[in-house]
Write a protein that holds these residues in place. Structure first.
Motif, mmCIF file in Angstrom:
data_model
loop_
_atom_site.group_PDB
_atom_site.id
_atom_site.type_symbol
_atom_site.label_atom_id
_atom_site.label_comp_id
_atom_site.label_asym_id
_atom_site.label_seq_id
_atom_site.Cartn_x
_atom_site.Cartn_y
_atom_site.Cartn_z
ATOM 1 N N GLY A 1 0.799 -1.213 0.000
ATOM 2 C CA GLY A 1 0.000 0.000 0.000
ATOM 3 C C GLY A 1 0.834 1.265 0.000
ATOM 4 O O GLY A 1 0.458 2.272 0.605
ATOM 5 N N VAL A 2 1.992 1.228 -0.667
ATOM 6 C CA VAL A 2 2.864 2.401 -0.724
ATOM 7 C C VAL A 2 2.989 2.879 -2.165
ATOM 8 O O VAL A 2 2.774 2.116 -3.117
ATOM 9 N N GLU A 3 3.347 4.131 -2.315
ATOM 10 C CA GLU A 3 3.547 4.708 -3.642
ATOM 11 C C GLU A 3 5.037 4.922 -3.886
ATOM 12 O O GLU A 3 5.753 5.423 -3.027
ATOM 13 N N ILE A 4 5.481 4.534 -5.048
ATOM 14 C CA ILE A 4 6.870 4.739 -5.435
ATOM 15 C C ILE A 4 6.905 5.023 -6.930
ATOM 16 O O ILE A 4 6.227 4.366 -7.722
ATOM 17 N N GLU A 5 7.674 6.010 -7.313
ATOM 18 C CA GLU A 5 7.699 6.438 -8.711
ATOM 19 C C GLU A 5 8.239 5.330 -9.621
ATOM 20 O O GLU A 5 9.133 4.567 -9.217
ATOM 21 N N PRO A 6 7.707 5.216 -10.840
ATOM 22 C CA PRO A 6 8.196 4.208 -11.799
ATOM 23 C C PRO A 6 9.697 4.336 -12.037
ATOM 24 O O PRO A 6 10.393 3.329 -12.200
ATOM 25 N N GLU A 7 10.204 5.589 -12.053
ATOM 26 C CA GLU A 7 11.643 5.802 -12.286
ATOM 27 C C GLU A 7 12.474 5.210 -11.145
ATOM 28 O O GLU A 7 13.572 4.683 -11.372
ATOM 29 N N ALA A 8 11.946 5.282 -9.906
ATOM 30 C CA ALA A 8 12.658 4.711 -8.767
ATOM 31 C C ALA A 8 12.685 3.191 -8.856
ATOM 32 O O ALA A 8 13.701 2.546 -8.565
ATOM 33 N N ILE A 9 11.549 2.616 -9.261
ATOM 34 C CA ILE A 9 11.484 1.161 -9.441
ATOM 35 C C ILE A 9 12.493 0.713 -10.494
ATOM 36 O O ILE A 9 13.221 -0.266 -10.315
ATOM 37 N N GLU A 10 12.556 1.433 -11.593
ATOM 38 C CA GLU A 10 13.478 1.072 -12.673
ATOM 39 C C GLU A 10 14.930 1.209 -12.225
ATOM 40 O O GLU A 10 15.789 0.412 -12.612
ATOM 41 N N TYR A 11 15.196 2.209 -11.390
ATOM 42 C CA TYR A 11 16.562 2.398 -10.879
ATOM 43 C C TYR A 11 16.980 1.206 -10.026
ATOM 44 O O TYR A 11 18.088 0.670 -10.181
ATOM 45 N N ILE A 12 16.101 0.770 -9.132
ATOM 46 C CA ILE A 12 16.420 -0.371 -8.272
ATOM 47 C C ILE A 12 16.604 -1.633 -9.109
ATOM 48 O O ILE A 12 17.551 -2.389 -8.931
ATOM 49 N N ALA A 13 15.680 -1.853 -10.051
ATOM 50 C CA ALA A 13 15.737 -3.049 -10.901
ATOM 51 C C ALA A 13 17.016 -3.080 -11.737
ATOM 52 O O ALA A 13 17.604 -4.144 -11.940
ATOM 53 N N GLU A 14 17.434 -1.924 -12.186
ATOM 54 C CA GLU A 14 18.638 -1.837 -13.030
ATOM 55 C C GLU A 14 19.909 -2.131 -12.240
ATOM 56 O O GLU A 14 20.881 -2.669 -12.775
ATOM 57 N N ASN A 15 19.904 -1.804 -10.950
ATOM 58 C CA ASN A 15 21.135 -1.861 -10.168
ATOM 59 C C ASN A 15 21.232 -3.035 -9.206
ATOM 60 O O ASN A 15 22.253 -3.183 -8.535
ATOM 61 N N VAL A 16 20.191 -3.854 -9.115
ATOM 62 C CA VAL A 16 20.272 -5.076 -8.298
ATOM 63 C C VAL A 16 20.298 -6.266 -9.241
ATOM 64 O O VAL A 16 19.298 -6.598 -9.857
ATOM 65 N N PRO B 1 10.992 8.376 -2.795
ATOM 66 C CA PRO B 1 12.103 7.520 -3.202
ATOM 67 C C PRO B 1 12.919 8.108 -4.354
ATOM 68 O O PRO B 1 14.155 8.054 -4.343
ATOM 69 N N LEU B 2 12.239 8.691 -5.363
ATOM 70 C CA LEU B 2 12.965 9.243 -6.499
ATOM 71 C C LEU B 2 13.791 10.454 -6.094
ATOM 72 O O LEU B 2 14.911 10.655 -6.586
ATOM 73 N N GLU B 3 13.267 11.264 -5.183
ATOM 74 C CA GLU B 3 14.034 12.412 -4.696
ATOM 75 C C GLU B 3 15.294 11.958 -3.976
ATOM 76 O O GLU B 3 16.368 12.556 -4.124
ATOM 77 N N LEU B 4 15.175 10.899 -3.192
ATOM 78 C CA LEU B 4 16.358 10.339 -2.521
ATOM 79 C C LEU B 4 17.412 9.913 -3.529
ATOM 80 O O LEU B 4 18.604 10.195 -3.365
#
Length: 454
Positions: free
Chosen positions: A301-316, A341-344
């Protein structure tokens, strides 16, 4: 004094990623167990919310496995959980693991049957993300749910750590129970099977141990690779396997490798475990990882930007546990710092890098490492020889050059001394196909990567 909480933490640590364990359990403490009222100290209210929503079942099971009576589990915010005194009273029961988990009542409202069968009801097919890395295994799982004990029996599932083996097989068990609540299922790690068997032998109850398995409709054994050097346990499991199989009862086994690749496992047992084939879970691709994180965000039930998801997926680039661990860490930092998350990520406040790429490499270095690993010279690798070991090494070099440096097939052809890019395409494709079933080849490529980046 016996430190129960350390044992509980040790059990939890084996079932979740290192990142998740460090994030959520590092600074916890067991404050009280008096009269079954469990109080666990945490750092702040955000931890209370996350531990209750995500890990209550896991904590409850670990406590019960350590013979702690539970009526209710609650969390208490502490200024410093590390400095808290140890529990005033630890009530340990004399119930053995072979009698399974005690009849207890927890705040998570698990039923008696859930506690007896070893299943965690949070593992379902609904929250298991299907991708190119696991679609065949999931298809077989669905077939088992529709018709247990028939086509895929035994069901042998293997793959590296953190790829979802436990989730999938427990999901099968939960779905079978949903279809038939009277279905008798038992899930156990092989280490618990071994411990129970030893306890039964010591107490002269070996026959009773065997008989309790005869009553099952489905047996799920997890982490079979840890049966190494346990000959008596292998013999007992072999007998139980045969009895259940003859009765068309479903048998499900997970391991980190194929039975034939586990040292000291009896050949008869290894052969039987793969009678219906072996299904593997592979590392998820970029699209799969994005889907996993989106699903996890929805469930939490949390919101996270698509760009943040892609960043994590790309780097793990390791496994799903690490992927989810980084996801949880970023969400926690987002909550603490009051940033999205994206701002972080854009501010450089977090750095995700779960990959073996520790330093830049040249294609020449990779080819040299591959040749050396297979006891070949560069001249051997660049030759036109079709000898199997040289051809295989050459194809492995093609595969690694493609995956690690993203070189074009024309460039790879030049690096390994073949005439055209079609040979390279064929070589890469062959290694990709072989990796689906050849666990030894997987280990070899991982060892080569360690040498490359070490």
């Amino acid at each position: 004094m016996y430190d129960v909480w350390q044992n509980v933490l040790a059990e939890i640590e084996q079932q979740i990623s290192a990142a998740n364990f460090s994030t959520w359990f590092q600074d916890t403490a067991l404050l009280s167990t008096e009269n079954g009222d469990i109080k666990i100290g945490v750092k702040n209210s955000f931890y209370v919310k996350q531990l209750r929503a995500r890990y209550l079942d896991l904590i409850s099971k670990a406590l019960s496995n350590n013979n702690i009576s539970i009526v209710n589990i609650d969390f208490e915010v502490q200024s410093s959980t590390k400095t808290k005194n140890r529990p005033r009273e630890i009530t340990r029961s004399t119930t053995s693991l072979s009698e399974h988990i005690k009849t207890i009542k927890t705040s998570s409202k698990e039923t008696l049957e859930e506690l007896k069968n070893g299943l965690n009801n949070k593992y379902t097919l609904d929250n298991f993300v299907v991708g190119s890395n696991n679609e065949l295994a999931v298809a077989a799982a669905k077939s088992i749910i529709d018709s247990p004990g028939t086509r895929y029996n035994p069901f042998f599932l293997y793959g590296g750590p953190g790829l979802g083996k436990t989730h999938l097989v427990q999901a099968i068990g939960n779905e079978l129970l949903k279809n038939n609540p009277n279905y008798k299922i038992f899930y156990t790690p092989i280490s618990h099977f071994y411990s129970d068997f030893i306890d039964a032998i010591k107490s002269g109850k070996g026959k009773e141990f065997n008989r309790k398995f005869q009553k099952l409709d489905c047996l799920i054994i997890d982490d079979f690779q840890f049966i190494v050097n346990k000959e008596k346990s292998q013999e007992e499991f072999f007998n139980i396997f045969n009895d259940l199989y003859q009765l068309n009862k479903q048998i499900i086994v997970t391991s980190d490798r194929l039975p034939s690749q586990i040292k000291t496992v009896d050949e008869r047992l290894a052969s039987r475990l793969t009678w219906a084939g072996a299904f593997d879970l592979q590392l998820p691709k970029f699209e799969d990882k994005c889907a996993i994180l989106r699903t996890k965000a929805e469930l939490m039930g949390v919101e996270i930007e698509p760009e943040a998801i892609e960043y994590i997926a790309e780097n793990v680039n390791t496994n799903i546990r690490d992927l989810e661990g980084e996801f949880s860490t970023i969400l926690l930092m987002s909550e603490v710092r009051g940033l999205t998350p994206l701002e972080l990520i854009n501010n450089g406040a977090v750095s995700v890098n779960h990959t073996s790429k520790l330093r830049p490499l040249s294609s020449k270095q990779i080819v040299e490492k591959v040749a050396k690993y297979y006891n070949l010279t560069l001249k051997d690798l660049h030759s036109k020889s079709r000898v199997s070991n040289i051809k295989n090494a050459r194809q492995v070099a093609m595969f690694i050059l493609s995956k690690e440096l993203s070189l074009s097939t024309n460039k790879i052809a030049l690096e390994v001394g073949v005439k055209d890019h079609t040979t390279v395409m064929h070589g890469i494709k062959k290694i990709e196909n072989d990796l689906k079933l050849n666990f030894i080849l997987r280990d070899q490529i991982e060892e080569i990567k360690e040498k490359i980046y070490g």
